[in-house]
Write an enzyme that holds these catalytic residues in place. Structure first.
Site, short mmCIF file in Angstrom:
data_model
loop_
_atom_site.label_atom_id
_atom_site.label_comp_id
_atom_site.label_asym_id
_atom_site.label_seq_id
_atom_site.Cartn_x
_atom_site.Cartn_y
_atom_site.Cartn_z
N LYS A 285 37.69 40.97 39.67
CA LYS A 285 38.37 39.79 40.20
C LYS A 285 39.75 40.13 40.76
O LYS A 285 40.25 39.44 41.64
CB LYS A 285 38.52 38.74 39.10
CG LYS A 285 37.24 38.29 38.42
CD LYS A 285 36.29 37.56 39.34
CE LYS A 285 35.20 36.78 38.63
NZ LYS A 285 34.18 37.59 37.96
C1 LIG Z 1 32.77 37.41 37.85
C2 LIG Z 1 32.04 38.59 37.37
C3 LIG Z 1 30.73 38.87 37.78
C4 LIG Z 1 29.96 37.93 38.69
O1 LIG Z 1 30.50 37.88 39.98
P1 LIG Z 1 30.17 36.64 40.94
O2 LIG Z 1 31.03 36.83 42.13
O3 LIG Z 1 30.53 35.41 40.16
O4 LIG Z 1 28.71 36.71 41.24
C5 LIG Z 1 30.15 40.03 37.34
N1 LIG Z 1 30.79 40.87 36.50
C6 LIG Z 1 32.04 40.62 36.07
C7 LIG Z 1 32.68 41.57 35.12
C8 LIG Z 1 32.71 39.49 36.48
O5 LIG Z 1 33.96 39.25 36.06
#
Ligand SMILES: *Cc1c(COP(=O)(O)O)cnc(C)c1O
Length: 495
Positions: A113
């Site tokens: 993120k």
């Molecule tokens: C948010 C997240 C995901 C999923 O990603 P999306 O964009 O919501 O599909 C997968 N792995 C981790 C560690 C995340 O923080």
């Protein structure tokens, strides 16, 4: 380049306005009116560049009301050595002959993120200037664990912004919770919600669409926006790393120019894999997009049948950031695959809201089957993948990444496709010590941040600096709300 609502194409605005607004008033997602195309010359021009330069050049194709210089400054701030622990920013690690892991967790909160949330606050601050907005923007976030921390880290003490994060009370890991409740910054707030991620997300969406709250806040000098992946400013920085990974493979002589690669992505809200789709649509040579889910396998079924049906049990798993039954960003994919048919998208979303289910057209089904492959992996499969990667490759991966590793293996067995494949590693294993330790045959001693040291002792992998620093940090937030109380929490926060 203008941005349109997926539910009404006559709603059109600039990139700055779209980023400021987050979500269209009609509930649709703001989406570029056209997808810019890249060619070999463009890719060649990126091969010798640093990540920051690649980011500025790719983002400039979409954000035509920002200058490339401006974007380069933002990228230097977002991905510099004070925030990221590797100069490569998003390094590719070779696993075996045709498998590469794209490590997206070298930023300040140790989850992917950060790739977008170190960028978004800068895009948003610039947007406020560009549009002459003088109210304070309040970012409301529903988080399944990683977004909340990454968003607060990005927005902490950014002028003219406030940020309020809601997380499911029992739906995040101990490290994730510790990261959130110790967050610094005068403009941040955190609240646990009794319920799961979908409850928190539904609460936030309700607040967004409530005209009375909007009006009250406006009188107080605030307006609401989103840092969830419904905001275009979240998706775009993620497009960059797929293109960048391709450039790294070219640079290191692993593939020839024009050769296709597959991407395999552990998926929750469909943001990360949607970014891979945009990279493909831009002309990046990409074969299959492999969509990996945990036991919450709504997307696996959807990609196989064309029927999206959220009427199923919700499972709390060891990969909590993927415990989602309503994947918001799918709406952008449907908009594109339907030939930008806003009425069709609106009908699907109305059916989803009413009955929890919709079935897409045959045209969309055919496009999905050609471009995507969906698979899921249960808890035992997740643990087995962690164990196998550790044993066979000496590589410690987190629970989400393990879902992708496992589904990639299923894909290869099912199809025999040996195309070079990059799978996304979305979090540091240190965010999920408990499950990672158990998976590699250890008995966790204690809980929460105490396990960081144990995992370090066992594996020898260094603890990310900021996770190590959690141990001495005091809790700042201790608020819990029932779902209907979320409105009140926001109104108190912005008083
Ligand atoms: C948010 C997240 C995901 C999923 O990603 P999306 O964009 O919501 O599909 C997968 N792995 C981790 C560690 C995340 O923080």
């Amino acid at each position: 380049m203008k941005y349109l609502s997926t539910r009404d194409k006559t709603v059109r605005m600039s990139a700055a306005e779209a980023i400021e607004m987050g979500l269209a008033r009609d509930g649709g997602l703001l989406t570029p009116e056209a997808i810019p195309q890249i060619d070999r010359a463009f890719l060649e021009s990126l091969v010798g560049e640093r990540y920051q330069v690649r980011a500025a050049k790719v983002m400039a194709l979409y954000l035509t009301d920002y200058t490339e210089e401006e974007l380069l400054t933002f990228a230097e701030n977002a991905y510099g050595p004070d925030r990221f622990d590797t100069a490569a920013v998003a390094p590719l690690r070779k696993v075996d002959g045709d498998t590469y892991c794209l490590e997206l967790w070298h930023g300040p909160t140790s989850a992917f993120k950060d790739m977008a949330l170190q960028m978004l606050p800068q895009l948003l601050s610039a947007a406020l200037r560009k549009t002459g907005e003088d109210k304070t923007v309040c970012i409301l976030v529903a988080t399944s664990g990683d977004t909340g921390k990454a968003a607060m880290e990005g927005f902490a003490d950014v002028p003219q912004t406030r940020i309020m994060v809601f997380y499911p009370k029992d739906g995040v890991s101990a490290v994730q919770e510790a990261q959130m409740v110790t967050q610094d910054g005068e403009n941040v707030g955190v609240c646990a919600v009794v319920g799961n991620f979908d409850d928190a997300q539904a609460g936030v969406k309700r607040i967004f669409s409530d005209p009375a709250i909007r009006e009250t806040l406006e009188k107080r000098g605030f307006f609401l926006s989103s840092a969830n992946s419904i905001n275009w400013g979240r998706i775009l920085p993620q497009v960059v790393y797929y293109i960048s990974a391709y450039c790294d493979l070219l640079r290191d002589g692993r593939i020839a120019m024009g050769e296709k690669v597959n991407f395999c992505v552990p998926t929750g809200n469909f943001g990360d894999i949607l970014a891979a789709y945009y990279a493909k649509r831009m002309g990046l040579p990409v074969g299959k997009l492999i969509c990996a889910s945990n036991c919450n396998d709504v997307l696996t079924d959807f990609l196989r049948t064309g029927i999206y049906d959220r009427n199923r049990p919700f499972h709390t798993t060891m990969s909590p950031s993927m415990d989602i039954l309503v994947s918001s960003n799918l709406e952008r994919l449907l908009f594109d695959l339907s030939g930008e048919d806003d009425a069709q998208v609106r009908a699907y979303m109305e059916a989803l809201a009413k009955t929890g289910r919709y079935e897409v057209s045959d045209t969309i089904k055919a496009a999905l089957a050609e471009q995507y492959w969906g698979g899921f992996c249960d808890e035992a499969g997740t643990a087995a993948a962690i164990a196998r990667y550790y044993k066979d490759y000496g590589y410690l991966i987190d629970t989400h990444t393990a879902v992708a590793a496992s589904v990639l293996e299923q894909y290869r067995e099912a199809t025999g496709d040996r195309t070079v494949t990059v799978f996304a590693s979305t979090a540091s294993p240190y965010k999920f010590c408990n499950h990672v330790l158990t998976a590699i045959g250890q008995t966790p001693e204690g809980d929460g941040v105490a396990l960081l040291d144990q995992l370090n002792r066992v594996s020898g992998v260094p603890i990310p600096r900021r996770l190590a620093a959690l141990k001495g940090k005091a809790r700042r937030f201790d608020l819990t709300a029932e779902k209907p109380e979320m409105d009140g929490v926001v109104l108190d926060f912005l008083n």
